[in-house]
Design a protein around this motif. Structure first.
Motif, PDB file in Angstrom:
ATOM      1  N   GLU A  99       0.815  -1.218   0.000  1.00 19.74           N
ATOM      2  CA  GLU A  99       0.000   0.000   0.000  1.00 19.74           C
ATOM      3  C   GLU A  99       0.849   1.270   0.000  1.00 19.74           C
ATOM      4  N   VAL A 100       2.062   1.195   0.538  1.00 23.59           N
ATOM      5  CA  VAL A 100       2.948   2.356   0.559  1.00 23.59           C
ATOM      6  C   VAL A 100       4.070   2.232  -0.476  1.00 23.59           C
ATOM      7  N   GLY A 101       3.903   1.305  -1.411  1.00 20.12           N
ATOM      8  CA  GLY A 101       4.827   1.190  -2.535  1.00 20.12           C
ATOM      9  C   GLY A 101       6.108   0.419  -2.263  1.00 20.12           C
ATOM     10  N   ILE A 102       6.131  -0.400  -1.221  1.00 17.85           N
ATOM     11  CA  ILE A 102       7.323  -1.195  -0.920  1.00 17.85           C
ATOM     12  C   ILE A 102       6.964  -2.671  -1.007  1.00 17.85           C
ATOM     13  N   ASP A 103       7.691  -3.372  -1.862  1.00 15.86           N
ATOM     14  CA  ASP A 103       7.405  -4.783  -2.126  1.00 15.86           C
ATOM     15  C   ASP A 103       8.314  -5.681  -1.274  1.00 15.86           C
ATOM     16  N   ILE A 104       7.705  -6.386  -0.330  1.00 20.03           N
ATOM     17  CA  ILE A 104       8.455  -7.370   0.472  1.00 20.03           C
ATOM     18  C   ILE A 104       7.948  -8.784   0.191  1.00 20.03           C
ATOM     19  N   ALA A 105       7.208  -8.941  -0.903  1.00 21.19           N
ATOM     20  CA  ALA A 105       6.597 -10.232  -1.229  1.00 21.19           C
ATOM     21  C   ALA A 105       7.630 -11.334  -1.449  1.00 21.19           C
ATOM     22  N   SER A 106       8.817 -10.994  -1.925  1.00 22.38           N
ATOM     23  CA  SER A 106       9.821 -12.029  -2.196  1.00 22.38           C
ATOM     24  C   SER A 106      10.692 -12.324  -0.969  1.00 22.38           C
ATOM     25  N   ALA A 107      10.481 -11.613   0.120  1.00 17.28           N
ATOM     26  CA  ALA A 107      11.266 -11.841   1.336  1.00 17.28           C
ATOM     27  C   ALA A 107      10.919 -13.198   1.939  1.00 17.28           C
ATOM     28  N   ALA A 108      11.882 -13.778   2.613  1.00 15.42           N
ATOM     29  CA  ALA A 108      11.675 -15.073   3.271  1.00 15.42           C
ATOM     30  C   ALA A 108      12.258 -15.015   4.676  1.00 15.42           C
ATOM     31  N   PRO A 109      11.573 -15.577   5.659  1.00 16.81           N
ATOM     32  CA  PRO A 109      12.111 -15.602   7.020  1.00 16.81           C
ATOM     33  C   PRO A 109      13.438 -16.368   7.089  1.00 16.81           C
ATOM     34  N   ARG A 110      14.365 -15.787   7.858  1.00 19.43           N
ATOM     35  CA  ARG A 110      15.687 -16.407   8.069  1.00 19.43           C
ATOM     36  C   ARG A 110      15.962 -16.467   9.562  1.00 19.43           C
TER      37      ARG A 110
END
Length: 154
Positions: free
Chosen positions: A58-69
């Motif tokens: 919604e604020v223009g930042i894509d974290i969809a490809s992030a994965a928990p580490r």
């Protein structure tokens, strides 16, 4: 910029699925290549919280490809700044690092409406952060300069 000239910030929360992912997204977006951004969790989840992904989109930042580490002692030791968000004693402490604890609600199990205020508070804190960040070498240089000034003949 070389990596030795840039401060390294490690953002840590328990599941590495919400708070630390949003903070890393904001810091990377706002600081660009001036800061090395890393994040991890003491007990990582299987995936990033979909409500956190939606709230950041919604604020223009894509974290969809992030994965928990998983959080490692090596990641902490390699960081100038460690910002924890509820991992408590699970985060190892090493001399020479700057530690900050951000008390933030956990977005786990919450919908986007409940995650937005958490996202906005994280953004506020991240926006205040870069002014105070300095790499270890700069802190050492400032200390040495102060020490030399204090002992210089008058």
């Amino acid at each position: 910029m070389s990596d030795t000239a840039r401060p390294s910030v490690l953002l840590v929360c328990v599941h590495h699925a919400g708070r630390s992912q949003m903070a890393a997204g904001f810091l990377a977006h706002l600081a660009g290549d001036r800061v090395i951004v890393k994040s991890a969790g003491s007990l990582p989840a299987d995936q990033v919280n979909p409500a956190a992904v939606a709230a950041m989109a919604e604020v223009g930042i894509d974290i969809a490809s992030a994965a928990p580490r998983v959080l490692t002692a090596e990641a902490v030791q390699a960081s100038d700044y460690v910002i924890t968000m509820g991992c408590g004693d699970a985060c190892p402490v090493f001399p020479g690092r700057t530690y900050l604890e951000w008390q933030l609600d956990d977005p786990a199990g919450k919908g986007v409406d409940a995650v937005r205020p958490i996202r906005d508070e994280i953004r506020r804190r991240v926006e205040a952060l870069p002014a105070g960040i300095a790499p270890r070498q700069s802190r050492i240089a400032r200390y040495t300069a102060r020490a030399n000034t204090a002992t210089a003949p008058r």
